[in-house]
Design an enzyme around this catalytic site. Structure first.
Site, mmCIF file in Angstrom:
data_model
loop_
_atom_site.group_PDB
_atom_site.id
_atom_site.type_symbol
_atom_site.label_atom_id
_atom_site.label_comp_id
_atom_site.label_asym_id
_atom_site.label_seq_id
_atom_site.Cartn_x
_atom_site.Cartn_y
_atom_site.Cartn_z
ATOM 1 N N ILE A 130 1.407 -1.332 0.050
ATOM 2 C CA ILE A 130 -0.308 0.538 0.167
ATOM 3 C C ILE A 130 1.088 0.985 -0.176
ATOM 4 O O ILE A 130 1.199 1.308 0.582
ATOM 5 C CB ILE A 130 -1.024 -0.107 1.404
ATOM 6 C CG1 ILE A 130 -1.824 -1.464 1.424
ATOM 7 C CG2 ILE A 130 -1.392 1.118 1.352
ATOM 8 C CD1 ILE A 130 -2.962 -1.092 0.272
ATOM 9 N N HIS A 147 -5.786 -4.181 -10.860
ATOM 10 C CA HIS A 147 -6.778 -5.310 -9.880
ATOM 11 C C HIS A 147 -6.887 -6.152 -10.526
ATOM 12 O O HIS A 147 -8.046 -5.830 -11.444
ATOM 13 C CB HIS A 147 -7.753 -4.739 -8.802
ATOM 14 C CG HIS A 147 -7.791 -5.357 -7.920
ATOM 15 N ND1 HIS A 147 -7.471 -5.384 -6.455
ATOM 16 C CD2 HIS A 147 -8.790 -5.606 -7.265
ATOM 17 C CE1 HIS A 147 -8.016 -5.992 -5.399
ATOM 18 N NE2 HIS A 147 -9.096 -6.529 -6.281
HETATM 19 N N1 LIG Z 1 -2.285 3.652 -1.709
HETATM 20 C C1 LIG Z 1 -2.812 2.445 -2.160
HETATM 21 N N2 LIG Z 1 -1.727 1.205 -2.198
HETATM 22 C C2 LIG Z 1 -1.747 0.629 -3.605
HETATM 23 C C3 LIG Z 1 -3.349 0.450 -3.924
HETATM 24 C C4 LIG Z 1 -4.577 1.264 -3.980
HETATM 25 O O1 LIG Z 1 -5.406 0.855 -4.102
HETATM 26 N N3 LIG Z 1 -3.599 1.736 -2.925
HETATM 27 N N4 LIG Z 1 -3.345 -0.841 -4.741
HETATM 28 C C5 LIG Z 1 -2.382 -1.721 -4.757
HETATM 29 C C6 LIG Z 1 -2.259 -3.370 -5.807
HETATM 30 N N5 LIG Z 1 -3.601 -3.824 -4.602
HETATM 31 C C7 LIG Z 1 -4.280 -4.604 -5.091
HETATM 32 O O2 LIG Z 1 -4.996 -3.897 -6.167
HETATM 33 C C8 LIG Z 1 -2.869 -4.540 -3.421
HETATM 34 C C9 LIG Z 1 -2.008 -4.874 -2.719
HETATM 35 C C10 LIG Z 1 -1.390 -5.074 -1.441
HETATM 36 C C11 LIG Z 1 -2.107 -5.029 -0.511
HETATM 37 C C12 LIG Z 1 -2.256 -5.497 0.112
HETATM 38 O O3 LIG Z 1 -2.945 -5.736 1.141
HETATM 39 N N6 LIG Z 1 -0.847 -5.466 0.650
HETATM 40 C C13 LIG Z 1 0.072 -5.704 2.270
HETATM 41 C C14 LIG Z 1 0.922 -6.583 2.299
HETATM 42 C C15 LIG Z 1 0.018 -8.295 1.613
HETATM 43 C C16 LIG Z 1 1.390 -9.113 0.872
HETATM 44 O O4 LIG Z 1 2.019 -8.177 1.185
HETATM 45 O O5 LIG Z 1 1.118 -9.471 0.699
HETATM 46 C C17 LIG Z 1 0.612 -4.077 3.444
HETATM 47 O O6 LIG Z 1 0.588 -3.331 2.178
HETATM 48 O O7 LIG Z 1 1.024 -4.452 4.205
HETATM 49 C C18 LIG Z 1 -3.276 -4.491 -1.046
HETATM 50 C C19 LIG Z 1 -4.154 -4.246 -1.701
HETATM 51 C C20 LIG Z 1 -0.633 -1.117 -4.969
HETATM 52 N N7 LIG Z 1 -1.095 -0.231 -3.917
HETATM 53 N N1 GAR Z 2 -3.936 -6.727 -5.175
HETATM 54 C C1 GAR Z 2 -2.733 -6.922 -5.667
HETATM 55 C C2 GAR Z 2 -2.711 -7.663 -7.010
HETATM 56 O O1 GAR Z 2 -3.254 -9.008 -7.077
HETATM 57 N N2 GAR Z 2 -2.485 -7.907 -8.504
HETATM 58 C C3 GAR Z 2 -2.028 -8.307 -9.106
HETATM 59 O O2 GAR Z 2 -0.777 -8.702 -9.088
HETATM 60 C C4 GAR Z 2 -1.018 -9.744 -10.317
HETATM 61 C C5 GAR Z 2 0.952 -10.013 -11.554
HETATM 62 O O3 GAR Z 2 1.388 -10.392 -12.601
HETATM 63 P P1 GAR Z 2 2.193 -10.495 -13.242
HETATM 64 O O4 GAR Z 2 3.511 -10.279 -11.847
HETATM 65 O O5 GAR Z 2 2.124 -11.232 -14.036
HETATM 66 O O6 GAR Z 2 2.644 -8.858 -13.441
HETATM 67 C C6 GAR Z 2 -1.840 -9.053 -11.411
HETATM 68 O O7 GAR Z 2 -3.197 -9.921 -11.971
HETATM 69 C C7 GAR Z 2 -2.052 -7.513 -10.730
HETATM 70 O O8 GAR Z 2 -3.869 -7.481 -10.845
#
Ligand SMILES: Nc1nc2c(c(=O)[nH]1)N[C@@H](CN(C=O)c1ccc(C(=O)N[C@@H](CCC(=O)O)C(=O)O)cc1)CN2
Ligand code: GAR
Length: 240
Positions: A130, A147
């Site tokens: 995040i 996503h």
């Molecule tokens: N401020 C934001 N940052 C990010 C967003 C967002 O919407 N707002 N999207 C993410 C990508 N993503 C979903 O598409 C996503 C990725 C990771 C997490 C999450 O809960 N991460 C945890 C760690 C999880 C792990 O290490 O497996 C964390 O950050 O503590 C939620 C949504 C990109 N950044």
């Molecule tokens: N919430 C974040 C998340 O799940 N993102 C997802 O990680 C994959 C990355 O694929 P890649 O490493 O093969 O490009 C993609 O499917 C993207 O949407």
């Protein structure tokens, strides 16, 4: 709606202008963010930095698309938060590991790492961290995320697993602007993907990625060429 178009200038002047551009409001509730032309190897291409954490297949697709001479964006850098295959896709790559004292320090570090590439836009393509207030203060309005679900359903780090657990027959992919919430930013594009009987997380995720790779390229090309109009919770890419 006034559109800020900036003629190519020195990088410093452009960087400071970009920092200000997203926050100027033309009238209440509406913000327009033009696609600032970039001073890059290709004069008209917008400079894009990609954030990744995993296999990097979406990153690879975007890099390959951006290699076409008439593509409206150029991938100028990659930043990852861990050692991962995505790290090797592009020569210009920085690692911003999570081992900083706290999240705020990591947020400052990744902001600096990305800013060093002087991007017009940032694309989160499988980035699993995040982004915090420092990053969004610097790049807010110019950060896109892809996503693997039809938001607002199944936000978070495990969207495909959660969709399967919910028994949905249709899932999909969403490209949205990133805000301070988790997958709550204004949606730019979505596309549905069917769930087949017998799907597991891997088979469904791979089917979603096929659509994601195309949709992400289409959205990045459109935003780089025409910008985004942000209207509260909604965002619109102006038509040609
Ligand atoms: N401020 C934001 N940052 C990010 C967003 C967002 O919407 N707002 N999207 C993410 C990508 N993503 C979903 O598409 C996503 C990725 C990771 C997490 C999450 O809960 N991460 C945890 C760690 C999880 C792990 O290490 O497996 C964390 O950050 O503590 C939620 C949504 C990109 N950044
Ligand atoms: N919430 C974040 C998340 O799940 N993102 C997802 O990680 C994959 C990355 O694929 P890649 O490493 O093969 O490009 C993609 O499917 C993207 O949407």
């Amino acid at each position: 709606m006034p559109r800020w178009s900036t003629s190519p200038t020195s990088r410093n002047r452009r960087a400071s202008r970009l920092r200000d551009a997203p926050y100027r409001r033309s009238k209440p509730r509406r913000r327009a963010l033009s696609a600032p032309p970039a001073t890059s190897h290709r004069a008209s291409a917008a400079r894009v930095v990609v954030l990744a954490s995993g296999a990097g297949s979406l990153l690879r697709s975007l890099v390959d698309a951006a290699a076409e001479p008439d593509f409206s964006a150029e991938v100028v850098g990659v930043v990852v938060d861990r050692e991962c295959p995505a790290e090797t896709v592009l020569g210009a790559t920085r690692i911003c590991p999570r081992d900083y004292a706290d999240r705020a320090e990591w947020d400052r570090a990744i902001t600096t790492a990305v800013a060093d590439f002087e991007p017009d836009y940032v694309v989160s393509a499988g980035f699993m961290r995040i982004l915090g207030p420092t990053f969004l203060a610097r790049f807010g309005g110019r950060v896109l995320n892809t996503h693997p679900a039809l938001l607002p359903s199944f936000p978070g780090a495990h969207a495909v697993r959660d969709a399967l657990a919910a028994g949905v027959r249709v899932s999909g992919t969403t490209v949205h602007l990133v805000d301070e919430g988790v997958d709550t930013g204004p949606i730019l594009a979505q596309e549905a993907v069917p769930v087949f009987v017998g799907d597991d997380e891997s088979s469904l995720h791979e089917r979603i990625k096929i659509v994601e790779r195309r949709l992400l390229i289409e959205v990045v090309a459109a935003v780089a060429a025409r910008g985004v109009i942000i209207d509260g919770r909604k965002a619109q890419i102006p038509s040609d």
